[in-house]
Design an enzyme around this catalytic site. Structure first.
Site, PDB file in Angstrom:
ATOM      1  N   ASP A  38      49.547  55.499  46.751  1.00  0.00           N
ATOM      2  CA  ASP A  38      49.981  54.159  46.363  1.00  0.00           C
ATOM      3  C   ASP A  38      49.825  53.866  44.859  1.00  0.00           C
ATOM      4  O   ASP A  38      48.717  54.152  44.331  1.00  0.00           O
ATOM      5  CB  ASP A  38      48.922  53.150  47.152  1.00  0.00           C
ATOM      6  CG  ASP A  38      49.135  51.807  46.738  1.00  0.00           C
ATOM      7  OD1 ASP A  38      50.067  51.208  45.809  1.00  0.00           O
ATOM      8  OD2 ASP A  38      48.393  51.012  47.219  1.00  0.00           O
ATOM      9  N   TRP A  93      42.683  47.824  48.101  1.00  0.00           N
ATOM     10  CA  TRP A  93      44.112  48.122  48.929  1.00  0.00           C
ATOM     11  C   TRP A  93      43.760  49.561  49.570  1.00  0.00           C
ATOM     12  O   TRP A  93      44.275  49.735  50.672  1.00  0.00           O
ATOM     13  CB  TRP A  93      45.027  48.236  47.813  1.00  0.00           C
ATOM     14  CG  TRP A  93      45.096  46.876  47.187  1.00  0.00           C
ATOM     15  CD1 TRP A  93      45.042  46.415  45.823  1.00  0.00           C
ATOM     16  CD2 TRP A  93      45.894  45.666  47.952  1.00  0.00           C
ATOM     17  NE1 TRP A  93      45.474  45.133  45.821  1.00  0.00           N
ATOM     18  CE2 TRP A  93      45.791  44.715  46.771  1.00  0.00           C
ATOM     19  CE3 TRP A  93      46.436  45.333  48.985  1.00  0.00           C
ATOM     20  CZ2 TRP A  93      46.384  43.268  47.178  1.00  0.00           C
ATOM     21  CZ3 TRP A  93      46.886  44.198  49.195  1.00  0.00           C
ATOM     22  CH2 TRP A  93      46.756  42.980  48.401  1.00  0.00           C
ATOM     23  N   LYS A 136      54.380  44.808  39.340  1.00  0.00           N
ATOM     24  CA  LYS A 136      53.341  44.987  38.382  1.00  0.00           C
ATOM     25  C   LYS A 136      53.997  45.625  37.199  1.00  0.00           C
ATOM     26  O   LYS A 136      54.059  45.005  36.053  1.00  0.00           O
ATOM     27  CB  LYS A 136      52.178  45.650  38.797  1.00  0.00           C
ATOM     28  CG  LYS A 136      51.358  44.908  39.909  1.00  0.00           C
ATOM     29  CD  LYS A 136      50.927  45.887  40.907  1.00  0.00           C
ATOM     30  CE  LYS A 136      50.263  45.154  42.468  1.00  0.00           C
ATOM     31  NZ  LYS A 136      49.680  43.927  42.065  1.00  0.00           N
TER      32      LYS A 136
HETATM   33  C1  LIG Z   1      47.483  49.185  44.571  1.00  0.00           C
HETATM   34  C2  LIG Z   1      47.962  48.063  45.357  1.00  0.00           C
HETATM   35  N1  LIG Z   1      48.169  48.323  46.603  1.00  0.00           N
HETATM   36  C3  LIG Z   1      48.976  47.705  47.575  1.00  0.00           C
HETATM   37  C4  LIG Z   1      49.127  46.106  46.951  1.00  0.00           C
HETATM   38  C5  LIG Z   1      49.710  45.277  48.032  1.00  0.00           C
HETATM   39  O1  LIG Z   1      51.082  45.166  47.542  1.00  0.00           O
HETATM   40  P1  LIG Z   1      52.299  44.245  47.939  1.00  0.00           P
HETATM   41  O2  LIG Z   1      51.893  42.898  47.777  1.00  0.00           O
HETATM   42  O3  LIG Z   1      53.578  44.533  47.382  1.00  0.00           O
HETATM   43  O4  LIG Z   1      52.398  44.647  49.729  1.00  0.00           O
HETATM   44  C6  LIG Z   1      48.662  45.757  45.768  1.00  0.00           C
HETATM   45  C7  LIG Z   1      49.058  44.484  45.374  1.00  0.00           C
HETATM   46  O5  LIG Z   1      48.119  43.897  44.482  1.00  0.00           O
HETATM   47  C8  LIG Z   1      47.979  46.794  44.842  1.00  0.00           C
HETATM   48  O6  LIG Z   1      47.708  46.438  43.851  1.00  0.00           O
END
Ligand SMILES: Cc1ncc(COP(=O)(O)O)c(C=O)c1O
Length: 376
Positions: free
Chosen positions: A189, A111, A213
């Site tokens: 994030d 991510w 989550k």
């Molecule tokens: C650490 C992290 N950042 C970003 C995301 C992406 O999130 P979203 O699906 O809400 O855009 C995730 C999804 O699993 C994630 O675990």
């Protein structure tokens, strides 16, 4: 798929999903009731106007409890946005990164790679102060491994790397933060470990987390942002502006009422558990049950280096891919679902978010030992 054979006492199975993840049982039961009629209004939560008094209360309580849990200082706004954490990959630079400005990225996983990639839409001058690809994202770097060049307007990090199963942590599981140049805001994030352990909000300029989550369901993104970062550095469409969402208290347009309501229920549940100290203690104990197996049964190989092991997403492999597949299939028959690792990494991943029960970790640990004995 055929249903799993073994079930828990509640009739559900152990859901190790990385997200959307499992929710506290009492939250789901409350939501079931409120779907029909919330607060005796004769109207369900899905059908209330976002300008009605009922929703005023839902939103006010959600924010109040969110602030209480994180001891959020008064100079930070709590926002409930949409578009998932992924939207913040462009919304953050849109608001904070001037044309040809510099931001630094700590690329610790899948991510974080996506976040870094998207920054290039705004500026070609950004850089990675740490690139974990060379070490297969097996750990989060020490300060000595992070290299800042030009002074950035912000540093971006991801506290928990959902796919690789690593986390910025100290030995006691508490949050470890990277060194950043003096006065530079840290943007984080926190999607997969938000409110899973205590942390100091004032160390960050901006925190965001997809709710699905640890703090609710897909549909809303929780953001905690310092007041001085609200004003955009460039002209932006209204819906992209943090200051507009702050001024309009997260309802410039129709917000995802149900998702925000559900985060509110989860916040109440966290407080009822005893807050972040208590959930962290429980999370340490739960992860410990599974890491003990990785440490004592050589059949399995964990992906994360010991000092970066995630308390939320535990990644490991069997000696062969065939055995990985068999493991996932047999675990399912034993009432444990969603253990297959992400498509980019393979192997297994057990996600043990706040609401995941310790019994599920015990069941998995027992199954792991037994599976290794049979197949080792
Ligand atoms: C650490 C992290 N950042 C970003 C995301 C992406 O999130 P979203 O699906 O809400 O855009 C995730 C999804 O699993 C994630 O675990």
């Amino acid at each position: 798929m055929t249903p799993a054979v073994k079930q828990t006492a509640s009739g559900r199975i152990f859901n190790f999903s990385a997200g959307p993840g499992c929710l506290p049982e009492e939250v789901i039961r409350q939501a079931q009731q409120d779907l029909w009629d919330i607060d005796g209004t004769g109207i369900g939560i899905l059908e209330h106007s976002h300008r009605a008094k009922t929703y005023d209360k839902v939103l006010a309580e959600a924010e109040e409890n969110c602030r209480k849990i994180g001891s959020i200082p008064a100079n930070y706004k709590v926002l409930f946005l949409t578009g998932g954490a992924t939207t913040q990959n462009f919304m953050v630079p849109a608001n904070l990164l001037p044309d040809e400005g510099v931001a630094a990225f700590l690329t610790t996983g899948y991510w974080a790679e996506k976040t870094w990639d998207e920054s290039k839409v705004y500026s070609g001058k950004c850089y990675e102060a740490w690139d974990g690809r060379g070490v297969k994202h097996a750990y989060c770097p020490a300060d000595s491994e992070i290299t800042y060049r030009d002074r950035p307007v912000y540093v971006h990090m991801c506290t928990n790397n959902t796919i690789y199963g690593t986390q910025w942590r100290n030995a006691d599981g508490s949050m470890r933060l990277p060194r950043v140049p003096d006065g530079v805001p840290l943007v984080c994030d926190m999607s997969s470990d938000m409110y899973s352990r205590p942390f100091d909000v004032s160390k960050f300029g901006l925190i965001y987390a997809g709710a699905q989550k640890n703090v609710g369901i897909a549909g809303t993104t929780l953001m905690i942002v310092r007041d001085d970062l609200l004003k955009p550095v460039r002209k932006l469409p209204t819906m992209l502006r943090f200051d507009v969402h702050a001024k309009d208290q997260s309802r410039h347009n129709t917000p995802p009422v149900f998702a925000i309501y559900l985060s509110g229920l989860v916040f109440k549940w966290i407080l009822k558990q005893g807050g972040l100290e208590a959930v962290h203690k429980a999370n340490m104990a739960k992860a410990g049950i599974i890491y003990d197996v990785l440490d004592s049964v050589p059949f399995y190989k964990g992906h994360a280096r010991g000092d970066s092991r995630s308390l939320m997403n535990l990644t490991f492999r069997c000696p062969t891919e065939q055995l990985d597949d068999l493991f996932v299939k047999e675990a399912f028959k034993n009432g444990m679902d969603q253990l297959k690792g992400h498509r980019s990494t393979g192997g297994m991943r057990a996600s043990t978010y706040n609401a995941f029960p310790a019994d599920g970790c015990r069941a998995l640990a027992e199954f792991m030992r037994e599976f290794a004995k049979r197949n080792g």
